[in-house]
Design a protein around this motif. Structure first.
Motif, PDB file in Angstrom:
ATOM      1  N   SER A  83      11.640  13.094  -0.123  1.00 49.71           N
ATOM      2  CA  SER A  83      11.946  14.537  -0.126  1.00 49.71           C
ATOM      3  C   SER A  83      10.745  15.393  -0.483  1.00 49.71           C
ATOM      4  O   SER A  83      10.821  16.625  -0.406  1.00 49.71           O
ATOM      5  CB  SER A  83      13.073  14.839  -1.122  1.00 49.71           C
ATOM      6  N   PRO A  94      18.742  13.918   0.633  1.00 52.06           N
ATOM      7  CA  PRO A  94      19.355  12.827   1.370  1.00 52.06           C
ATOM      8  C   PRO A  94      20.691  12.412   0.776  1.00 52.06           C
ATOM      9  O   PRO A  94      20.919  12.607  -0.412  1.00 52.06           O
ATOM     10  CB  PRO A  94      18.343  11.698   1.171  1.00 52.06           C
ATOM     11  N   GLU A 133       0.264 -10.073   5.326  1.00 53.42           N
ATOM     12  CA  GLU A 133       1.463 -10.305   4.512  1.00 53.42           C
ATOM     13  C   GLU A 133       1.402 -11.707   3.922  1.00 53.42           C
ATOM     14  O   GLU A 133       1.184 -12.667   4.666  1.00 53.42           O
ATOM     15  CB  GLU A 133       2.694 -10.165   5.424  1.00 53.42           C
ATOM     16  N   GLY A 184       1.343   1.107  -5.272  1.00 55.12           N
ATOM     17  CA  GLY A 184       0.243   0.150  -5.123  1.00 55.12           C
ATOM     18  C   GLY A 184      -1.112   0.842  -5.168  1.00 55.12           C
ATOM     19  O   GLY A 184      -2.042   0.389  -5.861  1.00 55.12           O
ATOM     20  N   THR A 241       6.579  10.768  -7.917  1.00 54.46           N
ATOM     21  CA  THR A 241       6.079  11.703  -8.942  1.00 54.46           C
ATOM     22  C   THR A 241       5.328  10.951 -10.045  1.00 54.46           C
ATOM     23  O   THR A 241       4.314  11.437 -10.563  1.00 54.46           O
ATOM     24  CB  THR A 241       7.273  12.435  -9.602  1.00 54.46           C
ATOM     25  N   ALA A 293       5.750  -3.994  -3.719  1.00 51.43           N
ATOM     26  CA  ALA A 293       6.219  -4.112  -2.341  1.00 51.43           C
ATOM     27  C   ALA A 293       7.494  -3.325  -2.053  1.00 51.43           C
ATOM     28  O   ALA A 293       8.118  -3.535  -1.006  1.00 51.43           O
ATOM     29  CB  ALA A 293       6.386  -5.587  -1.986  1.00 51.43           C
ATOM     30  N   GLY A 325       0.813  -1.222   0.000  1.00 50.54           N
ATOM     31  CA  GLY A 325       0.000   0.000   0.000  1.00 50.54           C
ATOM     32  C   GLY A 325       0.839   1.262   0.000  1.00 50.54           C
ATOM     33  O   GLY A 325       0.536   2.224   0.701  1.00 50.54           O
ATOM     34  N   GLU A 378      -1.534  -4.833   2.828  1.00 57.29           N
ATOM     35  CA  GLU A 378      -0.430  -4.026   3.372  1.00 57.29           C
ATOM     36  C   GLU A 378       0.042  -4.660   4.671  1.00 57.29           C
ATOM     37  O   GLU A 378      -0.759  -4.923   5.563  1.00 57.29           O
ATOM     38  CB  GLU A 378      -0.924  -2.577   3.598  1.00 57.29           C
ATOM     39  N   LEU A 426       9.071 -10.641  -2.658  1.00 55.11           N
ATOM     40  CA  LEU A 426       7.688 -10.953  -3.034  1.00 55.11           C
ATOM     41  C   LEU A 426       7.665 -11.658  -4.395  1.00 55.11           C
ATOM     42  O   LEU A 426       6.967 -12.659  -4.582  1.00 55.11           O
ATOM     43  CB  LEU A 426       6.847  -9.673  -3.075  1.00 55.11           C
TER      44      LEU A 426
HETATM   45  C1  FAD Z   1      15.044   9.209   0.819  1.00 53.57           C
HETATM   46  C2  FAD Z   1      14.126   9.178  -0.359  1.00 53.57           C
HETATM   47  C3  FAD Z   1      13.806  10.364  -1.045  1.00 53.57           C
HETATM   48  C4  FAD Z   1      12.964  10.318  -2.164  1.00 53.57           C
HETATM   49  N1  FAD Z   1      12.561  11.482  -2.738  1.00 53.57           N
HETATM   50  C5  FAD Z   1      11.653  11.442  -3.747  1.00 53.57           C
HETATM   51  C6  FAD Z   1      11.114  12.633  -4.287  1.00 53.57           C
HETATM   52  O1  FAD Z   1      11.386  13.732  -3.798  1.00 53.57           O
HETATM   53  N2  FAD Z   1      10.255  12.534  -5.345  1.00 53.57           N
HETATM   54  C7  FAD Z   1       9.917  11.323  -5.886  1.00 53.57           C
HETATM   55  O2  FAD Z   1       9.179  11.298  -6.860  1.00 53.57           O
HETATM   56  N3  FAD Z   1      10.371  10.173  -5.366  1.00 53.57           N
HETATM   57  C8  FAD Z   1      11.211  10.210  -4.298  1.00 53.57           C
HETATM   58  N4  FAD Z   1      11.649   9.051  -3.731  1.00 53.57           N
HETATM   59  C9  FAD Z   1      11.195   7.786  -4.285  1.00 53.57           C
HETATM   60  C10 FAD Z   1       9.787   7.447  -3.866  1.00 53.57           C
HETATM   61  O3  FAD Z   1       9.529   7.760  -2.522  1.00 53.57           O
HETATM   62  C11 FAD Z   1       9.574   5.958  -4.121  1.00 53.57           C
HETATM   63  O4  FAD Z   1      10.015   5.660  -5.421  1.00 53.57           O
HETATM   64  C12 FAD Z   1       8.106   5.587  -4.006  1.00 53.57           C
HETATM   65  O5  FAD Z   1       7.595   6.026  -2.758  1.00 53.57           O
HETATM   66  C13 FAD Z   1       7.963   4.085  -4.149  1.00 53.57           C
HETATM   67  O6  FAD Z   1       6.646   3.749  -3.808  1.00 53.57           O
HETATM   68  P1  FAD Z   1       6.252   2.229  -3.589  1.00 53.57           P
HETATM   69  O7  FAD Z   1       4.798   2.186  -3.438  1.00 53.57           O
HETATM   70  O8  FAD Z   1       6.909   1.424  -4.674  1.00 53.57           O
HETATM   71  O9  FAD Z   1       7.044   1.809  -2.265  1.00 53.57           O
HETATM   72  P2  FAD Z   1       6.716   2.052  -0.717  1.00 53.57           P
HETATM   73  O10 FAD Z   1       6.259   3.424  -0.454  1.00 53.57           O
HETATM   74  O11 FAD Z   1       7.945   1.596   0.005  1.00 53.57           O
HETATM   75  O12 FAD Z   1       5.511   1.090  -0.431  1.00 53.57           O
HETATM   76  C14 FAD Z   1       5.630  -0.306  -0.444  1.00 53.57           C
HETATM   77  C15 FAD Z   1       4.606  -0.839   0.530  1.00 53.57           C
HETATM   78  O13 FAD Z   1       4.569  -2.241   0.422  1.00 53.57           O
HETATM   79  C16 FAD Z   1       4.415  -2.781   1.728  1.00 53.57           C
HETATM   80  N5  FAD Z   1       4.930  -4.141   1.678  1.00 53.57           N
HETATM   81  C17 FAD Z   1       6.190  -4.549   1.459  1.00 53.57           C
HETATM   82  N6  FAD Z   1       6.266  -5.876   1.446  1.00 53.57           N
HETATM   83  C18 FAD Z   1       5.020  -6.341   1.663  1.00 53.57           C
HETATM   84  C19 FAD Z   1       4.471  -7.632   1.762  1.00 53.57           C
HETATM   85  N7  FAD Z   1       5.224  -8.725   1.614  1.00 53.57           N
HETATM   86  N8  FAD Z   1       3.149  -7.737   2.023  1.00 53.57           N
HETATM   87  C20 FAD Z   1       2.365  -6.637   2.171  1.00 53.57           C
HETATM   88  N9  FAD Z   1       2.848  -5.374   2.079  1.00 53.57           N
HETATM   89  C21 FAD Z   1       4.150  -5.235   1.816  1.00 53.57           C
HETATM   90  C22 FAD Z   1       5.243  -1.863   2.595  1.00 53.57           C
HETATM   91  O14 FAD Z   1       4.884  -1.951   3.952  1.00 53.57           O
HETATM   92  C23 FAD Z   1       4.941  -0.515   1.981  1.00 53.57           C
HETATM   93  O15 FAD Z   1       3.839   0.105   2.579  1.00 53.57           O
HETATM   94  C24 FAD Z   1      12.468   9.073  -2.604  1.00 53.57           C
HETATM   95  C25 FAD Z   1      12.754   7.886  -1.898  1.00 53.57           C
HETATM   96  C26 FAD Z   1      13.541   7.953  -0.765  1.00 53.57           C
HETATM   97  C27 FAD Z   1      13.755   6.699   0.032  1.00 53.57           C
END
Ligand code: FAD
Length: 402
Positions: free
Chosen positions: A48, A268, A171, A14, A380, A200, A10, A34, A207
């Motif tokens: 950020s 960062p 999970e 996702g 983004t 994830a 989530g 989630e 996963l």
């Molecule tokens: C320090 C930092 C700065 C950044 N700055 C920017 C920025 O300024 N602008 C920008 O566009 N991007 C930025 N990014 C990148 C951006 O935040 C990520 O690319 C984006 O949030 C990824 O989203 P996601 O949904 O893939 O991952 P996540 O937000 O990590 O979500 C994954 C979710 O999956 C859940 N999960 C994991 N494994 C399981 C499982 N087995 N079962 C159930 N749930 C599970 C987790 O608990 C989590 O909630 C930054 C990232 C970081 C770390």
């Protein structure tokens, strides 16, 4: 009940995917699984807050395309949901002679990617940002700031209003794909869905492997450690200020970012992590370390990036070194200005031969799609990433005659 779509994870990717699926197939049954008790515990909640414009990415890459489209879509989404964002713009500053050609190459890339940008000289850098010095700079007026937690909450509201379920503290323990569904075992219960989408983040490789996908890469965590500037510095810059990034690495360098809450963050950095989800400094997970150290790609990647790796280590350990990196473009900052903030941890996919995967990566089987690399700017880009995933699943369904 057999769900039409089961989204694992989530985060913003996702939830944007769940939204896109509901837009493409109104009324479809969607469940989001989630593992945490709330949203935003990982990357989406610790970033950020920049709506990137897309200047950095290789022309023709998914990042270049989806970031540009995603920036516009994110702003529209914020307007529609009353989420504040500010078009502060960004300035990328070269402070050393050897960075000038790299900055000029970035400017050319902005043109190729269709991003509005202006090349300015050192005097103009200081006219536009009086506390900033540099030899030359690029101004990107369309970069903006937002709270991605707010975006995440609005996405959750929107999809649940449309009938999606979000199950917390859940999970998958086992995932089995058959001819007509995917079975997911969750602790004491199990569910079935016609399609499964893995989103994830830091656990995406695990996963995918649990679900039987053959992958060659692994996720390596890179900590992004930040400081918050003292409140007296809240007006030190108007735009976001970035250094010229290290060539070959997918990280942008320690930058000054006005946050939507009025504060200014510094960072960062990009420090190798020893725990995928361990936020306190020096966190170490035996499982994460064991998997990383037995993956040959990890060692090959470290060997390739030894010099920037050591620089990151030193600025992580010594606040003075971190400060020095910022003082190159903002000399007025002092140690007393920097207070540590909670870090974020990036999910960076590394290939079997040690290459850091720069572009977004999606792997598909007949009934599953796994998001295998979604680092910055995936926040983004999340809305168009979701649309792309929905389109791929619908196409796969048509190909099966469903
Ligand atoms: C320090 C930092 C700065 C950044 N700055 C920017 C920025 O300024 N602008 C920008 O566009 N991007 C930025 N990014 C990148 C951006 O935040 C990520 O690319 C984006 O949030 C990824 O989203 P996601 O949904 O893939 O991952 P996540 O937000 O990590 O979500 C994954 C979710 O999956 C859940 N999960 C994991 N494994 C399981 C499982 N087995 N079962 C159930 N749930 C599970 C987790 O608990 C989590 O909630 C930054 C990232 C970081 C770390």
């Amino acid at each position: 009940m057999v769900y039409e779509y089961c989204v694992i994870g989530g985060g913003i990717v996702g939830l944007a995917t769940a939204r896109a699926l509901l837009q493409a197939r109104p009324g479809a049954s969607v469940v989001v699984i989630e593992k945490e008790p709330e949203l935003g515990r990982h990357q989406t909640g610790h970033n950020s807050g920049v709506i990137h414009s897309g200047i950095y990415y290789a022309p023709g890459s998914l990042k270049a395309k989806l970031c540009r489209e995603g920036a516009a879509r994110t702003k529209e989404f914020c307007q529609a949901h009353d989420i504040p964002y500010e078009n502060r713009g960004k300035m990328i500053v070269a402070t050393r002679a050897e960075e000038v050609p790299r900055l000029e190459a970035l400017f050319a890339r902005a043109g190729e990617n269709g991003i509005r940008a202006e090349l300015i000289d050192g005097a103009e850098v200081t006219v536009r940002e009086p506390e900033i010095t540099g030899l030359t700079g690029i101004v990107v007026p369309d970069a903006a700031i937002v709270s991605y937690r707010r975006v995440l909450d609005a996405l959750a509201q929107e999809i649940t209003d449309q009938g999606a379920e979000i199950r917390y503290n859940a999970e998958p323990r086992a995932i089995t794909e058959t001819g007509d569904h995917v079975g997911v075992v969750l602790g004491g219960e199990s569910l079935r869905a016609r399609h499964l989408i893995g989103c994830a983040g830091l656990q995406s490789d695990r996963l995918a492997r649990l679900a039987g996908m053959r992958i060659k890469h692994r996720i390596v965590p890179f900590r992004g450690e930040y400081y918050r500037l003292h409140a007296r510095r809240n007006s030190v810059v108007n735009a976001m200020i970035y250094p010229v990034p290290e060539p070959g690495l997918p990280f942008l360098g320690v930058h000054l970012t006005p946050m939507i809450d009025g504060s200014v963050s510094v960072g960062p950095n990009a420090m190798l992590g020893f725990a995928r989800e361990g936020y306190p400094k020096f966190s170490l997970s035996p499982r994460d370390m064991g998997e990383m150290l037995t993956f040959p790609g990890f060692w090959l990647s470290m060997a390739r990036n030894i010099r920037p790796g050591l620089a990151e280590l030193s600025n992580s350990l010594f606040k003075q070194r971190y400060l020095a990196a910022c003082q190159r473009y903002c000399p007025a900052l002092t140690l007393e200005d920097l207070t540590p903030m909670t870090p974020g941890i990036r999910a960076q996919a590394v290939g079997a031969t040690g290459e850091m995967l720069h572009d977004f990566l999606f792997l598909q089987s007949p009934r599953m799609l796994h998001v295998c690399n979604a680092p910055s700017p995936a926040a983004t880009s999340a809305l168009p990433i979701g649309d792309m995933i929905a389109a791929k699943l619908l196409e796969a369904g048509k190909a099966r005659g469903a």
